[in-house]
Design a protein around this motif. Sequence first.
Motif, PDB file in Angstrom:
ATOM      1  N   GLY A 153    -109.816  41.748 -25.894  1.00 25.32           N
ATOM      2  CA  GLY A 153    -108.728  41.951 -26.847  1.00 25.32           C
ATOM      3  C   GLY A 153    -109.029  43.037 -27.855  1.00 25.32           C
ATOM      4  O   GLY A 153    -110.089  43.681 -27.819  1.00 25.32           O
ATOM      5  N   ASN A 154    -108.103  43.228 -28.776  1.00 21.80           N
ATOM      6  CA  ASN A 154    -108.229  44.308 -29.759  1.00 21.80           C
ATOM      7  C   ASN A 154    -109.517  44.234 -30.561  1.00 21.80           C
ATOM      8  O   ASN A 154    -110.148  45.260 -30.844  1.00 21.80           O
ATOM      9  CB  ASN A 154    -107.032  44.287 -30.719  1.00 21.80           C
TER      10      ASN A 154
ATOM     11  N   ALA B 262    -114.706  44.398 -16.151  1.00 21.23           N
ATOM     12  CA  ALA B 262    -115.989  45.069 -15.915  1.00 21.23           C
ATOM     13  C   ALA B 262    -115.986  46.521 -16.362  1.00 21.23           C
ATOM     14  O   ALA B 262    -116.981  47.027 -16.891  1.00 21.23           O
ATOM     15  CB  ALA B 262    -116.361  44.966 -14.438  1.00 21.23           C
ATOM     16  N   GLY B 263    -114.874  47.216 -16.172  1.00 22.92           N
ATOM     17  CA  GLY B 263    -114.823  48.614 -16.549  1.00 22.92           C
ATOM     18  C   GLY B 263    -114.478  48.849 -18.001  1.00 22.92           C
ATOM     19  O   GLY B 263    -114.474  49.996 -18.464  1.00 22.92           O
ATOM     20  N   ARG B 264    -114.197  47.784 -18.744  1.00 18.65           N
ATOM     21  CA  ARG B 264    -113.764  47.923 -20.138  1.00 18.65           C
ATOM     22  C   ARG B 264    -114.828  47.518 -21.134  1.00 18.65           C
ATOM     23  O   ARG B 264    -114.676  47.754 -22.336  1.00 18.65           O
ATOM     24  CB  ARG B 264    -112.503  47.084 -20.368  1.00 18.65           C
ATOM     25  N   LEU B 265    -115.894  46.891 -20.652  1.00 21.43           N
ATOM     26  CA  LEU B 265    -116.948  46.412 -21.540  1.00 21.43           C
ATOM     27  C   LEU B 265    -118.280  47.074 -21.191  1.00 21.43           C
ATOM     28  O   LEU B 265    -118.471  47.547 -20.078  1.00 21.43           O
ATOM     29  CB  LEU B 265    -117.062  44.891 -21.419  1.00 21.43           C
TER      30      LEU B 265
ATOM     31  N   ASP C 169    -110.047  37.623 -16.240  1.00 17.26           N
ATOM     32  CA  ASP C 169    -110.230  38.456 -15.046  1.00 17.26           C
ATOM     33  C   ASP C 169    -111.505  39.283 -15.185  1.00 17.26           C
ATOM     34  O   ASP C 169    -111.470  40.435 -15.622  1.00 17.26           O
ATOM     35  CB  ASP C 169    -109.018  39.376 -14.870  1.00 17.26           C
ATOM     36  N   PRO C 170    -112.667  38.718 -14.818  1.00 11.78           N
ATOM     37  CA  PRO C 170    -113.926  39.448 -14.971  1.00 11.78           C
ATOM     38  C   PRO C 170    -113.952  40.774 -14.216  1.00 11.78           C
ATOM     39  O   PRO C 170    -114.534  41.752 -14.714  1.00 11.78           O
ATOM     40  CB  PRO C 170    -114.966  38.469 -14.403  1.00 11.78           C
ATOM     41  N   ALA C 171    -113.317  40.846 -13.061  1.00  9.40           N
ATOM     42  CA  ALA C 171    -113.335  42.103 -12.300  1.00  9.40           C
ATOM     43  C   ALA C 171    -112.641  43.216 -13.073  1.00  9.40           C
ATOM     44  O   ALA C 171    -113.127  44.354 -13.135  1.00  9.40           O
ATOM     45  CB  ALA C 171    -112.666  41.895 -10.941  1.00  9.40           C
TER      46      ALA C 171
END
Length: 283
Positions: free
Chosen positions: A10-11, A38-41, A33-35
Amino acid sequence: MTTLVTGATGNTGRHIVAELVRRGEAVRALTRDPAAAAGRLPAGVELVPGTHTAPAGLDAALAGATRLHITVTAGLAEAGPELVRRAVDAGVRRITVLWGGGVGPVEQAVAESGVEWTRLEPQEFMSNTLGWAESVRTEGVVREPYDFPSALVHEADIAAVAAAALLDDEHAGRAYNLTGPESLTPRERITILSRVTGRAIDFVPITHELALDRLIATGVSRADAEYVVGWYATPTSDSTTVVDTVERITGRPARTFAQWAAEHADRFRERPVPPPGGSGARR
């Protein structure tokens, strides 16, 4: 020691995760949705499936975690006290809670949990300005019913205070009002957005009822819409008064709205139209 962060994409949640990683901490991120997350963290974050509004399914996520961050969101008022109980039973010994705008069932359960806790009470998030992005991109206008000032706070500053409260010992039992370094009206924010995006943006007043209808059309209940629009209609002194909490806790000045606008400027810029017959030049 592991910190479980709810609302991790989240924000504010993603900033909290990033700040804890920056400080060398082990982080477990709760996400539906872990998948996709994955690209956001950041790399090295442990991604676990679930939602904090369904605490019965979080035993595995809580196992071994000693610290917990809770973001109060819609639907958590009923499930939040159970989440807190399960967290304490699992061995969590320090909790930060990002309030939902008041001390409700979740905030109260945290305060009565018997473990160390800190409540974060930010005023308006700068990210609320993203609600203007589409109308600015497509029409060059912002439509709002009121033009009162707001001491907006950057989400990354909320995260920095949350990380300090989770990791440092002197914040237990405290509630922190968080603001940015200036109180700005919508027109003043528009002036800053115009400068950083390089485009003219007009302010168009609308009625209170139209503002309600606009929120309800997005799926918000009428009661929640009344709360949100009412907050803008009758701002409190806390929402308009700048405090130095961020600087006192982090040791640096709070980020300005101009900094936030520069970070998100592309979200407000008009998107180029591809030439007919193709998607544009490639290089």
